[in-house]
Scaffold this motif. Structure first.
Motif, PDB file in Angstrom:
ATOM      1  N   UNK A 171      24.011 -26.786  -5.584  1.00 11.31           N
ATOM      2  CA  UNK A 171      24.935 -27.883  -5.896  1.00 11.31           C
ATOM      3  C   UNK A 171      24.101 -29.109  -6.262  1.00 11.31           C
ATOM      4  N   UNK A 172      24.351 -29.607  -7.450  1.00  8.67           N
ATOM      5  CA  UNK A 172      23.493 -30.650  -8.002  1.00  8.67           C
ATOM      6  C   UNK A 172      24.326 -31.834  -8.480  1.00  8.67           C
ATOM      7  N   UNK A 173      23.960 -33.012  -8.020  1.00  8.38           N
ATOM      8  CA  UNK A 173      24.655 -34.224  -8.465  1.00  8.38           C
ATOM      9  C   UNK A 173      24.232 -34.591  -9.878  1.00  8.38           C
TER      10      UNK A 173
ATOM     11  N   UNK B  44      22.530 -40.538  -1.467  1.00  9.58           N
ATOM     12  CA  UNK B  44      21.760 -40.459  -0.232  1.00  9.58           C
ATOM     13  C   UNK B  44      22.521 -39.781   0.887  1.00  9.58           C
ATOM     14  N   UNK B  45      23.750 -40.197   1.100  1.00  8.83           N
ATOM     15  CA  UNK B  45      24.574 -39.612   2.154  1.00  8.83           C
ATOM     16  C   UNK B  45      24.856 -38.139   1.884  1.00  8.83           C
ATOM     17  N   UNK B  46      25.130 -37.807   0.618  1.00  9.37           N
ATOM     18  CA  UNK B  46      25.425 -36.417   0.266  1.00  9.37           C
ATOM     19  C   UNK B  46      24.215 -35.513   0.479  1.00  9.37           C
TER      20      UNK B  46
ATOM     21  N   UNK C  76      25.617 -31.892   1.517  1.00 10.36           N
ATOM     22  CA  UNK C  76      26.745 -31.710   0.595  1.00 10.36           C
ATOM     23  C   UNK C  76      26.233 -31.263  -0.769  1.00 10.36           C
ATOM     24  N   UNK C  77      25.053 -31.754  -1.152  1.00  7.66           N
ATOM     25  CA  UNK C  77      24.397 -31.336  -2.385  1.00  7.66           C
ATOM     26  C   UNK C  77      22.973 -30.886  -2.061  1.00  7.66           C
ATOM     27  N   UNK C  78      22.424 -30.056  -2.944  1.00  7.35           N
ATOM     28  CA  UNK C  78      21.053 -29.570  -2.763  1.00  7.35           C
ATOM     29  C   UNK C  78      20.042 -30.418  -3.507  1.00  7.35           C
TER      30      UNK C  78
END
Length: 342
Positions: free
Chosen positions: A166-168, A194-196, A201-203
């Motif tokens: 999972x990538x932002x 940062x929080x994710x 939540x993201x990799x």
């Protein structure tokens, strides 16, 4: 009589003030990164200082970093349109599909020089995007430096390393490209990264190095994967620095001249150059041992996918009646023109 007497005293006191103090126009400047961010220290605050100096302190900024006026980053454009803020700095791509023509600059492998590409972006909007941005007074358009993969678990060396992660990503076209590379795109503004990352939540996230200190990526990401610097960036994002039209129109002619002298193509290029400097500073914060370079041989396959995405975008623009091929060709020509002029 007492009230009239007090009012008279007030008028006398006001008259005694220096004319300069009475004529100061304060500009509320709203943006989503903290005051310590490179975006502020290398661009927004220096712009405000220059405008103040050239207006003999008649124009002054009141900065509201980190969304201090409320709302979310995707709402910044509407805030400056509606007068909640006088000036904002934001990404058109935070509202997916709302500003379609400018997406030409967010397609893969379009940008190699942030300064040249930012100048090209300003010119492009004058040709094709004025109607999209008619509700505000644009002061500058710009892009950031090369996008970088900042990963929590493993470095990115090839497309295979992205499968199942999972990538932002920031914009509609970058999200589509991330999906083509095999990852699951997660769209979110930079302040949430940062929080994710810290919560899993993201990799990983794709952002330029200039964002590193703003979201503490030097602490949260173990690996930083760049693409070959001789190649065009696998992604960049577009930004707008914009002013409320009514606020601008309310200024006297001399102050309008100051704003006009500090906006346009030249400012756009200066911001792009500042963001390149910010990348250099941001990269200093990460360990050299955590950095790897994705080679041109690997990127050749990525470029094929990028070409497919560009072709799909052209069709999408054609369906909207926007002459997709001309938009893309003009974007490439303007980028090449300004790159050659450097």
């Amino acid at each position: 009589m007492k009230l009239n007497f007090l009012a008279a005293i007030g008028l006398v006191a006001a008259a005694a003030l220096p004319a300069q103090a009475q004529d100061v126009t304060t500009l509320k400047v709203h943006f989503f990164l903290p005051p310590t961010s490179f975006a502020n220290t290398l661009f927004i605050q220096p712009w405000c200082d220059k405008v103040a100096k050239e207006s003999n302190q008649k124009l002054k900024c009141q900065l509201y970093p980190s969304m201090q006026l409320g709302g979310t980053p995707p709402q910044l454009y509407d805030q400056v349109r509606d007068g909640v803020a006088d000036i904002v700095w934001t990404l058109p791509g935070y509202t997916a599909g709302r500003f379609p023509s400018i997406e030409a600059f967010e397609l893969p492998f379009m940008m190699q020089s942030p300064e040249a590409t930012s100048k090209a972006l300003w010119d492009f909007v004058q040709l094709h995007g004025q109607n999209e941005f008619k509700d505000v007074k644009p002061l500058a358009f710009h892009v950031h430096g090369d996008g970088v993969f900042h990963m929590s678990g493993k470095p990115v060396k090839s497309m295979a390393d992205l499968r199942g992660l999972k990538l932002r990503a920031p914009t509609r076209q970058t999200n589509k490209f991330i999906a083509m590379l095999g990852a699951t795109p997660v769209s979110m503004p930079v302040p949430q990264v940062g929080d994710a990352l810290s919560k899993g939540v993201i990799d990983g996230a794709v952002v330029p190095y200039e964002v590193v200190p703003a979201v503490k990526l030097q602490e949260l990401a173990k690996f930083h994967s760049e693409t070959d610097p001789k190649e065009a960036a696998f992604y960049t994002a577009t930004f707008i620095f914009a002013m409320n039209k009514a606020k601008y129109d309310s200024l006297p002619a001399d102050l309008k001249k100051v704003i006009d002298a500090n906006s346009g193509q030249a400012l756009s290029g200066q911001i792009g150059k500042a963001f390149l400097q910010a990348d250099v500073e941001g990269k200093k914060l990460v360990s050299p041992a955590s950095v790897n370079v994705i080679p041109a041989s690997e990127l050749a396959t990525w470029k094929q996918l990028g070409n497919k995405l560009a072709a799909d975008w052209v069709k999408d623009m054609d369906a909207k009646g926007l002459q997709g091929s001309k938009l893309l060709d003009d974007a490439k020509a303007l980028i090449a023109k300004h790159a050659a002029a450097r």
